[in-house]
Design a protein around this motif. Structure first.
Motif, PDB file in Angstrom:
ATOM      1  N   ARG A   1       0.668  -1.221   0.170  1.00 13.37           N
ATOM      2  CA  ARG A   1      -0.002  -0.125  -0.116  1.00 13.37           C
ATOM      3  C   ARG A   1       0.893   1.332   0.003  1.00 13.37           C
ATOM      4  NH1 ARG A   1      -5.141   1.147   0.158  1.00 13.37           N
ATOM      5  NH2 ARG A   1      -5.643  -1.164   0.823  1.00 13.37           N
ATOM      6  N   VAL A   2       0.834   1.956  -0.830  1.00 12.51           N
ATOM      7  CA  VAL A   2       1.708   3.343  -1.201  1.00 12.51           C
ATOM      8  C   VAL A   2       0.754   4.437  -1.688  1.00 12.51           C
ATOM      9  CG1 VAL A   2       3.487   4.138  -3.022  1.00 12.51           C
ATOM     10  CG2 VAL A   2       3.485   1.630  -2.226  1.00 12.51           C
ATOM     11  N   VAL A   3       1.236   5.509  -1.235  1.00 15.84           N
ATOM     12  CA  VAL A   3       0.491   6.849  -1.485  1.00 15.84           C
ATOM     13  C   VAL A   3       1.219   6.924  -2.974  1.00 15.84           C
ATOM     14  CG1 VAL A   3       0.325   9.079  -1.075  1.00 15.84           C
ATOM     15  CG2 VAL A   3      -0.005   7.347   0.511  1.00 15.84           C
ATOM     16  N   ASP A   4       0.249   7.281  -3.969  1.00 21.80           N
ATOM     17  CA  ASP A   4       1.004   7.529  -5.454  1.00 21.80           C
ATOM     18  C   ASP A   4       0.839   9.008  -5.634  1.00 21.80           C
ATOM     19  OD1 ASP A   4      -1.708   8.314  -6.072  1.00 21.80           O
ATOM     20  OD2 ASP A   4      -1.652   6.605  -7.309  1.00 21.80           O
ATOM     21  N   GLU A   5       1.259   9.479  -6.789  1.00 21.59           N
ATOM     22  CA  GLU A   5       1.287  10.868  -7.174  1.00 21.59           C
ATOM     23  C   GLU A   5      -0.032  11.628  -7.164  1.00 21.59           C
ATOM     24  OE1 GLU A   5       4.241  12.134  -7.580  1.00 21.59           O
ATOM     25  OE2 GLU A   5       4.932  10.246  -7.127  1.00 21.59           O
ATOM     26  N   THR A   6      -1.165  10.779  -7.056  1.00 19.19           N
ATOM     27  CA  THR A   6      -2.624  11.525  -6.699  1.00 19.19           C
ATOM     28  C   THR A   6      -2.862  11.876  -5.210  1.00 19.19           C
ATOM     29  OG1 THR A   6      -3.710   9.373  -6.639  1.00 19.19           O
ATOM     30  CG2 THR A   6      -3.574  10.540  -8.762  1.00 19.19           C
ATOM     31  N   GLU A   7      -1.794  11.502  -4.719  1.00 19.86           N
ATOM     32  CA  GLU A   7      -1.858  11.508  -2.984  1.00 19.86           C
ATOM     33  C   GLU A   7      -2.841  10.796  -2.531  1.00 19.86           C
ATOM     34  OE1 GLU A   7      -1.745  15.766  -1.624  1.00 19.86           O
ATOM     35  OE2 GLU A   7       0.115  16.155  -3.088  1.00 19.86           O
ATOM     36  N   GLU A   8      -3.237   9.651  -3.114  1.00 24.34           N
ATOM     37  CA  GLU A   8      -4.172   8.635  -2.480  1.00 24.34           C
ATOM     38  C   GLU A   8      -3.259   7.492  -2.374  1.00 24.34           C
ATOM     39  OE1 GLU A   8      -7.537   9.070  -1.727  1.00 24.34           O
ATOM     40  OE2 GLU A   8      -7.398  11.015  -2.409  1.00 24.34           O
ATOM     41  N   ASP A   9      -3.832   6.414  -1.553  1.00 21.61           N
ATOM     42  CA  ASP A   9      -3.075   5.324  -1.307  1.00 21.61           C
ATOM     43  C   ASP A   9      -3.724   4.160  -1.970  1.00 21.61           C
ATOM     44  OD1 ASP A   9      -4.601   3.567   1.044  1.00 21.61           O
ATOM     45  OD2 ASP A   9      -4.771   5.705   1.275  1.00 21.61           O
ATOM     46  N   TYR A  10      -2.964   3.250  -2.743  1.00 18.58           N
ATOM     47  CA  TYR A  10      -3.437   2.272  -3.668  1.00 18.58           C
ATOM     48  C   TYR A  10      -2.609   0.989  -3.379  1.00 18.58           C
ATOM     49  CZ  TYR A  10      -6.235   5.498  -6.020  1.00 18.58           C
ATOM     50  OH  TYR A  10      -7.143   6.622  -6.388  1.00 18.58           O
ATOM     51  N   LEU A  11      -3.011  -0.294  -3.669  1.00 16.51           N
ATOM     52  CA  LEU A  11      -2.206  -1.574  -3.510  1.00 16.51           C
ATOM     53  C   LEU A  11      -1.348  -1.842  -4.884  1.00 16.51           C
ATOM     54  CD1 LEU A  11      -4.662  -3.682  -1.612  1.00 16.51           C
ATOM     55  CD2 LEU A  11      -2.612  -2.934  -0.661  1.00 16.51           C
ATOM     56  N   TYR A  12      -0.130  -2.120  -4.816  1.00 13.89           N
ATOM     57  CA  TYR A  12       0.691  -2.094  -5.833  1.00 13.89           C
ATOM     58  C   TYR A  12       1.303  -3.806  -5.720  1.00 13.89           C
ATOM     59  CZ  TYR A  12      -0.310   2.489  -7.225  1.00 13.89           C
ATOM     60  OH  TYR A  12      -0.606   3.613  -7.630  1.00 13.89           O
ATOM     61  N   PRO A  13       1.638  -4.326  -6.618  1.00 13.17           N
ATOM     62  CA  PRO A  13       2.334  -5.657  -6.445  1.00 13.17           C
ATOM     63  C   PRO A  13       3.756  -5.460  -6.277  1.00 13.17           C
ATOM     64  CG  PRO A  13       1.915  -5.381  -9.069  1.00 13.17           C
ATOM     65  CD  PRO A  13       1.133  -4.052  -8.052  1.00 13.17           C
ATOM     66  N   PRO A  14       4.224  -6.210  -5.621  1.00 14.75           N
ATOM     67  CA  PRO A  14       5.695  -6.111  -5.241  1.00 14.75           C
ATOM     68  C   PRO A  14       6.655  -6.188  -6.183  1.00 14.75           C
ATOM     69  CG  PRO A  14       4.969  -8.130  -4.279  1.00 14.75           C
ATOM     70  CD  PRO A  14       3.635  -7.594  -4.876  1.00 14.75           C
ATOM     71  N   GLU A  15       6.364  -6.729  -7.039  1.00 16.73           N
ATOM     72  CA  GLU A  15       7.284  -6.958  -8.483  1.00 16.73           C
ATOM     73  C   GLU A  15       7.664  -5.761  -9.096  1.00 16.73           C
ATOM     74  OE1 GLU A  15       3.318  -8.701  -9.653  1.00 16.73           O
ATOM     75  OE2 GLU A  15       4.586  -9.092  -8.104  1.00 16.73           O
TER      76      GLU A  15
END
Length: 61
Positions: free
Chosen positions: A31-45
């Motif tokens: 779970r990372v905060v991206d450039e939209t300043e919202e947090d989303y889940l991303y695959p570790p690869e």
């Protein structure tokens, strides 16, 4: 934990080479905060670990 994104940059997503703070790990996804300043889940690869949770230095392959 801090991770570096390795993939195609998107101003509405993640930027290639940028280091992000992992807020949590859920079902092995980050779970990372991206450039939209919202947090989303991303695959570790999609990431390289640059600072593990335990404070140890990551090893390179």
């Amino acid at each position: 934990m801090k991770v570096r994104y390795k993939g195609e940059s998107s101003p509405l997503g993640l930027l290639d080479g940028k280091v992000y703070e992992v807020l949590s790990v859920e079902k092995d996804w980050y779970r990372v905060v991206d450039e939209t300043e919202e947090d989303y889940l991303y695959p570790p690869e999609c990431f390289d670990i640059v600072e593990p949770n335990d404070g140890s230095t990551p090893t390179s392959d």
